[in-house]
Scaffold this motif. Structure first.
Motif, PDB file in Angstrom:
ATOM      1  N   ASP A 712       0.868  -1.191   0.000  1.00 16.36           N
ATOM      2  CA  ASP A 712       0.000   0.000   0.000  1.00 16.36           C
ATOM      3  C   ASP A 712       0.898   1.232   0.000  1.00 16.36           C
ATOM      4  N   TRP A 713       1.000   1.898  -1.162  1.00 14.79           N
ATOM      5  CA  TRP A 713       1.957   2.989  -1.310  1.00 14.79           C
ATOM      6  C   TRP A 713       1.266   4.344  -1.440  1.00 14.79           C
ATOM      7  N   ILE A 714       1.958   5.367  -1.019  1.00 16.31           N
ATOM      8  CA  ILE A 714       1.504   6.756  -1.154  1.00 16.31           C
ATOM      9  C   ILE A 714       2.638   7.543  -1.794  1.00 16.31           C
ATOM     10  N   VAL A 715       2.343   8.150  -2.941  1.00 18.57           N
ATOM     11  CA  VAL A 715       3.359   8.859  -3.718  1.00 18.57           C
ATOM     12  C   VAL A 715       2.869  10.263  -4.043  1.00 18.57           C
ATOM     13  N   GLY A 716       3.689  11.246  -3.742  1.00 17.54           N
ATOM     14  CA  GLY A 716       3.383  12.619  -4.089  1.00 17.54           C
ATOM     15  C   GLY A 716       3.411  13.535  -2.875  1.00 17.54           C
ATOM     16  N   PRO A 717       3.417  14.844  -3.105  1.00 17.92           N
ATOM     17  CA  PRO A 717       3.584  15.467  -4.424  1.00 17.92           C
ATOM     18  C   PRO A 717       4.976  15.191  -5.015  1.00 17.92           C
ATOM     19  N   ILE A 718       5.009  14.890  -6.323  1.00 23.17           N
ATOM     20  CA  ILE A 718       6.284  14.638  -6.991  1.00 23.17           C
ATOM     21  C   ILE A 718       7.093  15.935  -7.001  1.00 23.17           C
ATOM     22  N   PRO A 719       8.343  15.909  -6.562  1.00 25.91           N
ATOM     23  CA  PRO A 719       9.161  17.128  -6.586  1.00 25.91           C
ATOM     24  C   PRO A 719       9.287  17.696  -8.000  1.00 25.91           C
ATOM     25  N   THR A 720       9.363  18.973  -8.081  1.00 29.57           N
ATOM     26  CA  THR A 720       9.461  19.648  -9.387  1.00 29.57           C
ATOM     27  C   THR A 720      10.860  20.174  -9.655  1.00 29.57           C
ATOM     28  N   ASP A 721      11.839  19.743  -8.857  1.00 27.04           N
ATOM     29  CA  ASP A 721      13.213  20.203  -9.056  1.00 27.04           C
ATOM     30  C   ASP A 721      13.841  19.484 -10.237  1.00 27.04           C
ATOM     31  N   GLY A 722      14.950  20.018 -10.714  1.00 34.20           N
ATOM     32  CA  GLY A 722      15.741  19.345 -11.742  1.00 34.20           C
ATOM     33  C   GLY A 722      15.398  19.706 -13.164  1.00 34.20           C
ATOM     34  N   ALA A 834      -3.838  19.159  -6.742  1.00 31.40           N
ATOM     35  CA  ALA A 834      -5.097  19.007  -6.011  1.00 31.40           C
ATOM     36  C   ALA A 834      -4.929  19.681  -4.661  1.00 31.40           C
ATOM     37  N   TYR A 835      -5.898  20.485  -4.301  1.00 27.01           N
ATOM     38  CA  TYR A 835      -5.881  21.213  -3.039  1.00 27.01           C
ATOM     39  C   TYR A 835      -4.629  22.073  -2.912  1.00 27.01           C
ATOM     40  N   GLY A 836      -4.209  22.657  -4.043  1.00 29.32           N
ATOM     41  CA  GLY A 836      -3.091  23.579  -4.043  1.00 29.32           C
ATOM     42  C   GLY A 836      -1.727  22.935  -3.991  1.00 29.32           C
ATOM     43  N   LYS A 837      -1.656  21.616  -4.065  1.00 27.02           N
ATOM     44  CA  LYS A 837      -0.382  20.914  -4.023  1.00 27.02           C
ATOM     45  C   LYS A 837      -0.315  19.902  -5.158  1.00 27.02           C
ATOM     46  N   GLY A 838       0.895  19.443  -5.433  1.00 30.33           N
ATOM     47  CA  GLY A 838       1.032  18.395  -6.430  1.00 30.33           C
ATOM     48  C   GLY A 838       0.237  17.164  -6.032  1.00 30.33           C
ATOM     49  N   LEU A 839      -0.275  16.457  -7.016  1.00 26.14           N
ATOM     50  CA  LEU A 839      -1.183  15.347  -6.773  1.00 26.14           C
ATOM     51  C   LEU A 839      -0.525  14.251  -5.926  1.00 26.14           C
ATOM     52  N   VAL A 840      -1.255  13.807  -4.903  1.00 25.04           N
ATOM     53  CA  VAL A 840      -0.842  12.676  -4.081  1.00 25.04           C
ATOM     54  C   VAL A 840      -1.684  11.470  -4.469  1.00 25.04           C
ATOM     55  N   VAL A 841      -1.033  10.329  -4.689  1.00 25.51           N
ATOM     56  CA  VAL A 841      -1.714   9.114  -5.132  1.00 25.51           C
ATOM     57  C   VAL A 841      -1.494   8.020  -4.099  1.00 25.51           C
ATOM     58  N   ARG A 842      -2.577   7.360  -3.723  1.00 25.90           N
ATOM     59  CA  ARG A 842      -2.483   6.177  -2.868  1.00 25.90           C
ATOM     60  C   ARG A 842      -2.988   4.981  -3.655  1.00 25.90           C
ATOM     61  N   GLY A 843      -2.233   3.901  -3.633  1.00 28.67           N
ATOM     62  CA  GLY A 843      -2.642   2.713  -4.369  1.00 28.67           C
ATOM     63  C   GLY A 843      -2.077   1.456  -3.764  1.00 28.67           C
ATOM     64  N   SER A 844      -2.441   0.328  -4.329  1.00 30.29           N
ATOM     65  CA  SER A 844      -2.010  -0.967  -3.796  1.00 30.29           C
ATOM     66  C   SER A 844      -1.603  -1.918  -4.907  1.00 30.29           C
ATOM     67  N   HIS A 845      -0.587  -2.710  -4.610  1.00 26.32           N
ATOM     68  CA  HIS A 845      -0.218  -3.876  -5.404  1.00 26.32           C
ATOM     69  C   HIS A 845      -0.405  -5.110  -4.535  1.00 26.32           C
ATOM     70  N   TYR A 846      -0.785  -6.204  -5.176  1.00 27.73           N
ATOM     71  CA  TYR A 846      -1.015  -7.465  -4.472  1.00 27.73           C
ATOM     72  C   TYR A 846      -0.065  -8.505  -5.057  1.00 27.73           C
ATOM     73  N   PHE A 847       0.845  -8.959  -4.201  1.00 30.43           N
ATOM     74  CA  PHE A 847       1.952  -9.815  -4.630  1.00 30.43           C
ATOM     75  C   PHE A 847       1.598 -11.270  -4.391  1.00 30.43           C
ATOM     76  N   SER A 848       1.837 -12.093  -5.415  1.00 31.67           N
ATOM     77  CA  SER A 848       1.577 -13.529  -5.329  1.00 31.67           C
ATOM     78  C   SER A 848       2.781 -14.272  -5.895  1.00 31.67           C
ATOM     79  N   SER A 849       3.158 -15.374  -5.253  1.00 30.87           N
ATOM     80  CA  SER A 849       4.291 -16.147  -5.755  1.00 30.87           C
ATOM     81  C   SER A 849       4.157 -17.604  -5.328  1.00 30.87           C
ATOM     82  N   GLY A 850       4.957 -18.437  -5.970  1.00 28.93           N
ATOM     83  CA  GLY A 850       4.961 -19.854  -5.631  1.00 28.93           C
ATOM     84  C   GLY A 850       5.288 -20.707  -6.836  1.00 28.93           C
ATOM     85  N   SER A 851       5.101 -21.990  -6.689  1.00 27.94           N
ATOM     86  CA  SER A 851       5.360 -22.938  -7.763  1.00 27.94           C
ATOM     87  C   SER A 851       4.092 -23.155  -8.583  1.00 27.94           C
ATOM     88  N   PHE A 852       4.209 -22.998  -9.889  1.00 30.88           N
ATOM     89  CA  PHE A 852       3.045 -23.269 -10.743  1.00 30.88           C
ATOM     90  C   PHE A 852       3.016 -24.737 -11.160  1.00 30.88           C
TER      91      PHE A 852
END
Length: 1021
Positions: A712-722, A834-852
């Protein structure tokens, strides 16, 4: 004007009345009309027939909002008004019966239709019935094919086709697909067209190298085998347009164009007939070398053309007239007004006579590149919050439709349901969910979808009250069901009420378990299940990154967590939550209950149930995951590409933008080599919280009894430097030996094999290593080690771009900003706020592994991943409501706390894809087989579903099978047949689908990946 006699007047009245009514039948028929292939202008034997196709490509939002495009406002952005296009086209077609025009976007057509008087409706209907005006494709919008989910695609076609069928009848039933502007084309989309009963599909945007190869080999037209599971039921003839969807150079006669008209007055000094005709015939002479038959399709139109249709038609009339006069001088070309379906019919007739065979395609058209450095793979991720919002919209639309049907709501709630149907149809547009629209248009899409949510919430509240009210005669027992913003952990009910109920509806066709998280202000809560049993709960403090999300208006600093077990299929359970007295110590997330174990490498080991992970205590980074009895070393980091900024003057100077992903260099930059770490170990859950920087954080979760690891990750606001935009990725690196191979889903359905720096149909030259190997990931990306029998898969909560750029790796792009436009039309940089700041995104990845190879029975790796994908696409939906001070006992006396929509669960390989109210109190029912051929040793087999007495609230009294779009009875669908070049099984559409004897007994057989659609009449129990 001549005076009408009385008989004529009555005939006119009857005609107008007939045309102005919407048919009430599920499938309507217009006998005696001259539409369809019999309405085509005749071709000439012995000539090259040039099919002139007059069309307008009308984006359902892009540079302007849907309403701005329809009404023609905001002309500074674009001079376009769809209402004027349709008005003008109708007027021009009425002047000459040989003229033809096609229209595509039902969203605009329906908007226009509602504005018309009876006379105009009658004229419009007549143009459809005589074949002058042909409806193509029939969806609510021309959907994207990369980041759309097959369920939403089917829904938007179903809704568009229903409006056409009800309003115009059989003659408005589309026969071909017209996907001329999406940025690449998916195999699943071709499969959907085949199941809609279409005879063919017309495409435009394919890779420039692929197009060059196809032109040189005269293979711009082919048979597309669009399913690896239903091979003999998935063929569709596919034609790639020659010149974008534009007119030949010099022949754009729209008021938006600057080409000279055809001037046929010999006395005029500007007379140009000879020059114009010579130029046109030279163009088609060159074009002829790229196609196999003596039929050519020339598109005459472009974006929002025909606002003054006579300008076009007058010049096309002249072009046809003077070019055909050349036949007297041995010209071999015959020009005629036509449509894509008429062209296809002519190709079919010639193909049959000459016994022509056609090349076969089995892969897709991704990624799409328009030149060496322009890979259209950035839009796979652009505007990630809209992509997530759309996915939630699909989830809630299915919940809304199911509850509407199960509760037997009446027509008074239909507008509330239709609002979300139509908003979701708009969101599928290839400049909506793609994120390639202007910022103000993106805001309007969000407005439309939010309005659809609100109105469908009214319908679900009515339905739930009807299903859960023990005293239907007492309106005072009505419950005020509400929904919360769980993505930012904000909820008015759970934060402010001393006691409340949580009703959790399961839209899947089998029982599921679902973890519930509710933001609260206090520590101490008890949760009781529908039987009054107190169940285990935990109170967990919220991560700081969530508390700091811009726009969050909540005082909650904690969440309560509990497991809702065995939620019934198409049913709900209601849980009673109340504050408790006294102090209950809350485990803090700074410490474990006991000293953590360490492995031989010194890494910390954490387990929950059968799943465990290890991380490095010093760096705070993941080092391995154990699942399904297999330990796989793995690291996971957040990295970024720096976007290229150029002047877009040529290919080498292409900027990274809303459409295009183009890194500035070959380097990828790590956000941080370390993460600060906090941990929480509870009885239900383990959380490892990582902070990589002040703008990237993540919580890794292990749930008790779950078969995945959540990131479960939260990314942003992405820096605008560089000075450059940044393309943010997360990369999972393993030791698997994958031989340059990885796998991605096609619109959430079948899985396609991808090989790095390779395309199956031509010798590829890759000029952009990263973006040239990116593919759309609608729901899943995976890698396999065939030698050791190991697989790693990551499932997503929204569409994202992804790849495996090195063996053993999976990377997914999760957020991006761009400081330059890529010059493909949107005209502004992709840099969301959004709300005067760079966009913040929250999302999820679901990891699965094993022998097929090792897992067997009904718990194979494939079945586990299918389970995850289903439960995350169609999540159990959570409704909250205050109890108004009622105790559990008092509340239960007034309300049903558990409801089951199905008498029995369906098998694990079958899902009710659609259950919704249809026409005249009928329902629309779709069943799908969710496994591919050979995907699973147990579940990849034919399955029979017995629909006798399967629903608790109604029984099925009659059933009729239709094509996928529910606009035609399947037994009446006739498709054109084309012969493959290869000696494979002969295509047999009708026999592959017809199992009518089974439907009479309500026993439906499904083959792997098959979707079957039925209109059912019901009787309430």
């Amino acid at each position: 004007m001549k005076r009408m006699n009385l008989t004529q007047k009555w005939l006119l009245v009857i005609l107008v009345w007939k045309f102005s009514l919407a048919s009430s039948a599920a499938i309507s028929y217009d006998e005696g009309s001259s539409c369809g292939y019999k309405s085509c202008n005749p071709v000439k034997d012995g000539f090259v027939n040039v099919h002139i196709v007059a069309h307008s490509h009308d984006d359902v939002g892009w540079l302007k909002t849907v309403d701005q495009y329809y009404y023609g406002s905001n002309s500074d952005n674009q001079k376009a008004g769809v209402q004027y296009i349709i008005d003008s086209v109708v007027d021009s077609l009425l002047r000459d019966s040989s003229r033809r025009f096609i229209y595509v976007e039902t969203a605009f057509l329906w908007k226009w239709w509602l504005d018309q008087n009876d006379k105009m409706r009658a004229q419009f209907k007549q143009l459809i019935e005589n074949g002058q005006l042909e409806i193509i494709s029939g969806g609510w919008s021309m959907n994207d094919e990369a980041v759309t989910h097959y369920q939403s695609i089917i829904d938007q076609f179903t809704w568009g086709m229903r409006k056409l069928n009800e309003t115009f009848g059989k003659c408005a039933r589309p026969k071909v697909g017209w996907q001329i502007d999406p940025f690449g084309h998916s195999r699943e989309m071709a499969f959907i067209f085949s199941q809609l009963g279409f005879d063919g599909v017309f495409l435009n945007r394919i890779d420039y190298q692929d197009q060059d190869k196809r032109r040189s080999s005269s293979s711009l037209e082919m048979i597309w085998k669009s399913s690896g599971s239903l091979e003999n039921n998935s063929d569709i003839f596919t034609s790639v347009l020659y010149n974008h969807y534009s007119p030949p150079p010099g022949f754009c006669f729209d008021i938006l164009c600057n080409d000279d008209p055809i001037i046929d007055n010999p006395e005029s000094p500007d007379y140009n007939v000879e020059r114009k005709v010579n130029s046109f015939l030279q163009y088609v002479e060159t074009m002829k070398t790229n196609y196999r038959t003596n039929n050519l399709l020339i598109t005459m139109g472009n974006d929002f053309n025909y606002q003054d249709a006579d300008v076009w038609f007058k010049n096309l009339d002249k072009l046809i007239k003077y070019a055909n006069q050349r036949q007297n001088d041995s010209s071999k070309y015959n020009l005629l007004y036509s449509t894509p379906s008429c062209y296809l019919n002519a190709v079919h007739d010639e193909s049959s006579k000459k016994k022509l065979t056609w090349p076969v395609k089995t892969d897709d058209f991704f990624p799409y590149a328009s030149d060496d450095h322009s890979y259209w793979t950035g839009y796979f991720t652009s505007r990630p919050t809209i992509k997530r919002f759309e996915r939630e919209g699909n989830n809630f639309l299915q919940v809304c439709k199911q509850l509407y049907a199960l509760a037997g709501l009446g027509s008074e709630e239909e507008d509330n349901l239709n609002s979300l149907r139509e908003a979701m149809g708009v969101l599928q547009h290839h400049d909506a969910i793609t994120g390639t629209e202007k910022q103000h248009v993106a805001a309007d899409y969000a407005r439309l979808l939010n309005r659809g949510f609100n109105q469908c919430s009214t319908a679900t509240k009515t339905a739930l009250n009807k299903l859960a009210n023990n005293d239907t005669n007492n309106s005072s027992t009505a419950v005020e069901y509400q929904q919360c913003q769980f993505n930012i952990s904000e909820c008015t009910v759970s934060e402010n009420e001393n006691s409340f109920v949580v009703t959790i509806y399961n839209p899947l066709s089998r029982p599921v378990n679902n973890y519930v998280r509710l933001p609260v202000l206090h520590d101490n809560y008890e949760v009781h299940d529908p039987e009054g049993k107190k169940i285990a709960t935990e109170t967990i403090s919220l991560p700081k990154a969530i508390l700091n999300i811009p726009g969050r208006d909540s005082k909650a600093t904690q969440e309560i967590l509990f497991l809702a077990e065995n939620l019934p299929p198409l049913g709900f359970k209601t849980y009673y939550v109340s504050k408790t007295e006294g102090v209950v110590s809350n485990k803090t997330h700074q410490e474990f209950q006991a000293n953590p174990n360490k492995n031989s490498n010194g890494d910390v080991e954490v387990t929950k149930g059968d799943i465990g992970l290890t991380y490095n205590e010093e760096t705070g980074l993941l080092t391995g995951i154990k699942m399904n009895g297999e330990y796989i070393p793995i690291t996971q980091k957040f990295l970024l590409y720096r976007g290229f900024i150029g002047n877009n003057g040529n290919s080498a100077n292409r900027s990274s933008g809303a459409y295009i992903f183009r890194p500035n260099d070959s380097n990828v930059y790590t956000v941080s080599e370390k993460a600060t770490i906090e941990t929480y170990l509870g009885s239900l859950i383990v959380e490892i919280r990582q902070t990589f920087s002040d703008w990237i954080s993540q919580t890794i979760r292990l749930y008790c009894s779950e078969n995945f690891v959540e990131f479960d990750w939260i990314v942003g606001p992405i820096p605008t430097d560089g000075g450059n935009g940044k393309e943010i990725i997360t990369r999972y690196t393993t030791t698997l030996k994958t031989n340059s191979t990885f796998y991605t889903d096609s619109n959430g359905k079948e899985i396609l094999k991808r090989v790095r720096n390779f395309r199956p149909t031509w010798d590829l030259n890759v000029f952009e290593n990263a973006s040239g190997n990116y593919y759309p990931v609608t729901s899943k990306i995976s890698i396999r080690d065939e030698t050791n029998g190991l697989e790693v898969a990551v499932l997503t909560d929204r569409p994202e771009g992804g790849s495996s750029l090195s063996d053993g790796e999976i990377e997914l792009m999760i957020h991006r900003n761009c400081f330059a436009d890529d010059s493909f039309g949107v005209g502004e940089a992709l840099n969301e706020y959004a709300y005067g700041k760079g966009l913040v995104v929250r999302g999820s990845h679901y990891f699965s592994s094993g022998s097929f190879l090792k897992l067997t029975g009904d718990q194979t790796l494939a079945s586990q991943q299918k389970d995850i994908a289903q439960r995350k696409l169609l999540r159990a939906w959570t409704f909250l409501a205050p109890t108004d001070g009622l105790s559990f006992k008092e509340y239960k006396e007034k309300h049903v706390l558990q409801y089951e929509g199905l008498v029995k669960a369906l098998p694990k390989n079958v899902q009710i894809l659609t259950l919704e109210p249809w026409i005249d109190q009928s329902f629309l029912l779709r069943l799908e087989h969710v496994f591919e051929v050979n995907e699973d040793p147990h579940w990849s087999s034919n399955q029979i579903v017995d629909l006798n007495d399967i629903f608790t609230s109604f029984e099925i009294t009659s059933i009729e099978e239709t094509t996928l779009g529910a606009n035609q009875l399947l037994k009446e669908n006739e498709r054109l047949y084309f012969t493959r070049e290869t000696n494979e099984c002969r295509f047999d559409w009708k026999n592959a689908n017809k199992i009518y004897d089974a439907t009479k007994k309500l026993k439906i057989e499904l083959m792997p990946m098959q979707i079957r659609t039925f209109i059912i009449d019901i009787k309430k129990k």
